[in-house]
Each structure stands twice: as structure tokens, then as C-alpha cells.
Design a protein around this motif. Structure first.
Motif: not given
Ligand code: NAD
Length: 296
Positions: A10-13, A29-31, A62-66, A169-171, A229-231, A237-239
């Protein structure tokens, strides 16, 4: 300058797309292959693994979940660390535990690679229009080297301290956002059950002291019953889990954070963990037996 971008959700793209628009040469690259293909269709080159991306990049984002996904993509098999150039800079923009950011940075430093933790706030709309708030931890010289790139994705990029400071800061940011959504929800459920149109309440108070960016972003969606979502709540919950763990490790009780965490846990049990975090209002609605929506 070639940028590697790993994690195109959602964010990285949209963040990667803004860097493309700014003219940066880009390998991504995305998985999930479909996510990679979406950005490749816009003009980026496709990487085949985090290692492959790192081999080709001067700056690896990198822009990954956790934390586990960041550790996997950076330190795991086929990870960034296997291919990264010594003079490159790694910028993790995911929201992860501060301790995890420090651990990953320490491993990279063994290869003379500097890392910044640079999580963001603003959600998908600000990722799309390139106006995220970016909070950074790590060496000043690495920050200076990539600040121009960060400002193609964000309206601000502030260095808050050493590695880990970005995620601390993010927390803080996530505690404030969660509690703010809870406060808006509690108040609007009260107004609705008292038979006052919640849209009128919103319009009457948004310019006063109770007004907030959170309320401005979430109330229109709540009034439309739009919890797409959005977020995702599961990411919030993770945060909050990272906030609770970090706070307890250093001896800081966070009672309100604990409470809102349990509200979100209740919604997760009800199967709503993929809803936008604005869906927190549904917890209060169930307690009060009413629904906050636009009248008429
Ligand atoms: P998302 O789940 O939409 O995107 C994460 C991407 O990472 C997915 O496309 C997934 O396929 C990819 N991925 C997972 N494991 C991988 C790996 N090992 N290698 C390559 N790609 C991998 O999540 P998001 O909403 O884009 O959020 C990303 C981060 O940004 C999170 O930490 C989130 O807390 C934070 N964030 C999100 C928002 C929001 O509104 N969505 C706002 C601020 C911060």
C-alpha cells in the motif's frame, strides 16, 4: 544514483512511483510478483531478490510490514547484506521495533554499510501525493546524503537521533494516532446516541482545540462507513505491541496505549483486523448499541 526499492505494498508502491516520477533510476522487488510488475510497468527495472536489488543500487530502501520481514529481507538468505555495495546506504522506512533497527544496522556496519531507520506517517494518501512526514535515526552524513531522495516521498524529513530514533519517534506517533481515533470514536458515539448529527459535531469542532489531522482524515470515512484500508488495524496492533514492548523494556508504563490495544484486540477477534484503523469506532458502537453515520 540508482535506487533499489524492496516492498511494494500500500505504501511502498506509491513511494517508489514518486521516485520514478522524480527521475531516479530504479530497481524494485516485492515477494509478491504482481506488486513488482505494477511498478515495472511504470518504468522501473525488476529485481529478482533483495540481494539482486542491492547489487545494483547506491541506496536501498525497504518498506516492509514489521521487524521479522525486514530482518529476512536484509539479513536472511538472498538478502540485501549478501549483495550490498560497501559505499551504499540502506534506508528502512518500515515501522519496526527500534531494537530490531539497531540489530540490522549493526550487522550492516560489519560490511561498512550505513543504515538509517526512517519510518513515515501520513498513510496512503500522503504516500501518493509525496507529502509523508519522515522521522529518521542514524548517522548524520548518511542522512545528509539521502535527504533529497526522502523529500521526493515526504514533505518533511527530520533526523531525530541515532539509529532506532526514527522508530522511537514513530511509536510516539502511533500512540498519539491510536488514542486520538479512540477519543474521536468515544465522543462521536456519545453525540450520535444523544441524537445529534455526528457530521454537525465534526463541522462544529474541527476548527477548535479538539480538531486534529486524525479527526479530519478519519471522520469523513467513518460517516460513510468506509473502513477499507488505508492503514490496516493489524498493522496498528503491531505498532502498539512494539510500543508496549519498548516502553516496558525501559520502564515506562503506557496505560492508555494498553487499553486501546485491547479494543483493537476485541475487533481482531470479531474478524475486523483488515479494516482501516478508523474502524476502531465499531468497538464503541458495539458497547453503546448505535452506529455513527451521516444522517439523512
Ligand atoms: P503492506 O502489507 O501493504 O506492504 C508490505 C509489502 O511488503 C507487501 O507488498 C509484501 O508483499 C511485501 N513483503 C513482505 N515480506 C517481504 C519480503 N521478505 N521481501 C520483499 N517484499 C516483502 O503494508 P503497508 O501498508 O505498505 O505498510 C508498510 C510499512 O509502512 C509497515 O511497517 C506499516 O506499519 C508502515 N506504514 C503504513 C501506513 C499505511 O497507512 N498503510 C502508514 C505509515 C506507515
Amino acid at each position: 544514483m540508482r535506487i533499489g526499492f524492496i516492498g511494494l505494498g500500500i505504501m511502498g508502491k506509491p513511494m517508489a512511483r514518486n521516485l520514478l516520477k522524480a527521475g531516479y533510476d530504479h530497481v524494485v522487488y516485492d515477494i509478491v510478483e504482481a506488486n513488482t510488475n505494477d511498478v515495472v510497468a511504470d518504468g522501473a527495472a525488476a529485481g529478482s531478490s533483495p540481494r539482486n536489488v542491492a547489487e545494483q543500487a547506491d541506496v536501498v530502501i525497504t518498506m516492509l510490514p514489521n521487524s521479522p520481514e525486514v530482518k529476512q529481507a536484509v539479513l536472511g538468505e538472498g538478502g540485501v547484506i549478501e549483495g550490498v555495495r560497501p559505499e551504499a546506504i540502506v534506508v528502512d522506512m518500515s515501522s519496526i521495533a527500534p531494537l530490531a533497527a539497531q540489530e540490522v544496522a549493526a550487522e550492516l556496519l560489519k560490511k561498512n554499510v550505513k543504515m538509517l531507520d526512517a519510518p513515515v506517517s501520513g498513510g496512503e494518501p500522503k504516500a501518493i501525493d509525496g507529502t509523508l512526514a519522515i522521522m529518521v535515526g542514524g548517522p548524520q552524513d548518511a542522512f545528509d546524503a539521502v535527504k533529497e531522495i526522502l523529500l521526493k516521498m515526504g514533505a518533511s524529513a527530520v533526523r531525530c537521533g541515532d539509529i532506532g530514533a526514527g522508530n522511537v519517534t514513530k511509536l510516539a506517533n502511533q500512540i498519539i494516532v491510536a488514542l486520538n481515533i479512540a477519543a474521536v470514536s468515544e465522543a462521536m458515539v456519545l453525540a450520535t446516541k444523544a441524537d445529534v448529527d455526528p457530521e454537525n459535531v465534526f463541522n462544529a469542532i474541527k476548527g477548535g482545540l479538539a480538531g486534529s489531522t486524525v479527526m479530519n482524515a478519519k471522520m469523513p470515512l467513518i460517516l460513510e462507513r468506509n473502513f477499507k484500508p488505508g492503514f490496516r488495524m493489524e498493522l496498528h496492533i503491531k505498532d502498539l505491541q512494539n510500543a508496549l514492548d519498548t516502553a516496558h523494556e525501559i520502564g515506562v508504563p503506557v496505560p492508555l496505549t494498553g487499553q486501546v490495544m485491547e479494543f483493537m484486540q476485541a475487533l481482531k477477534v470479531a474478524g475486523k483486523q483488515k479494516d482501516d484503523h478508523g474502524g476502531l469506532v465499531q468497538f464503541y458502537e458495539q458497547l453503546a448499541g448505535t452506529e455513527v453515520r451521516r444522517k439523512g
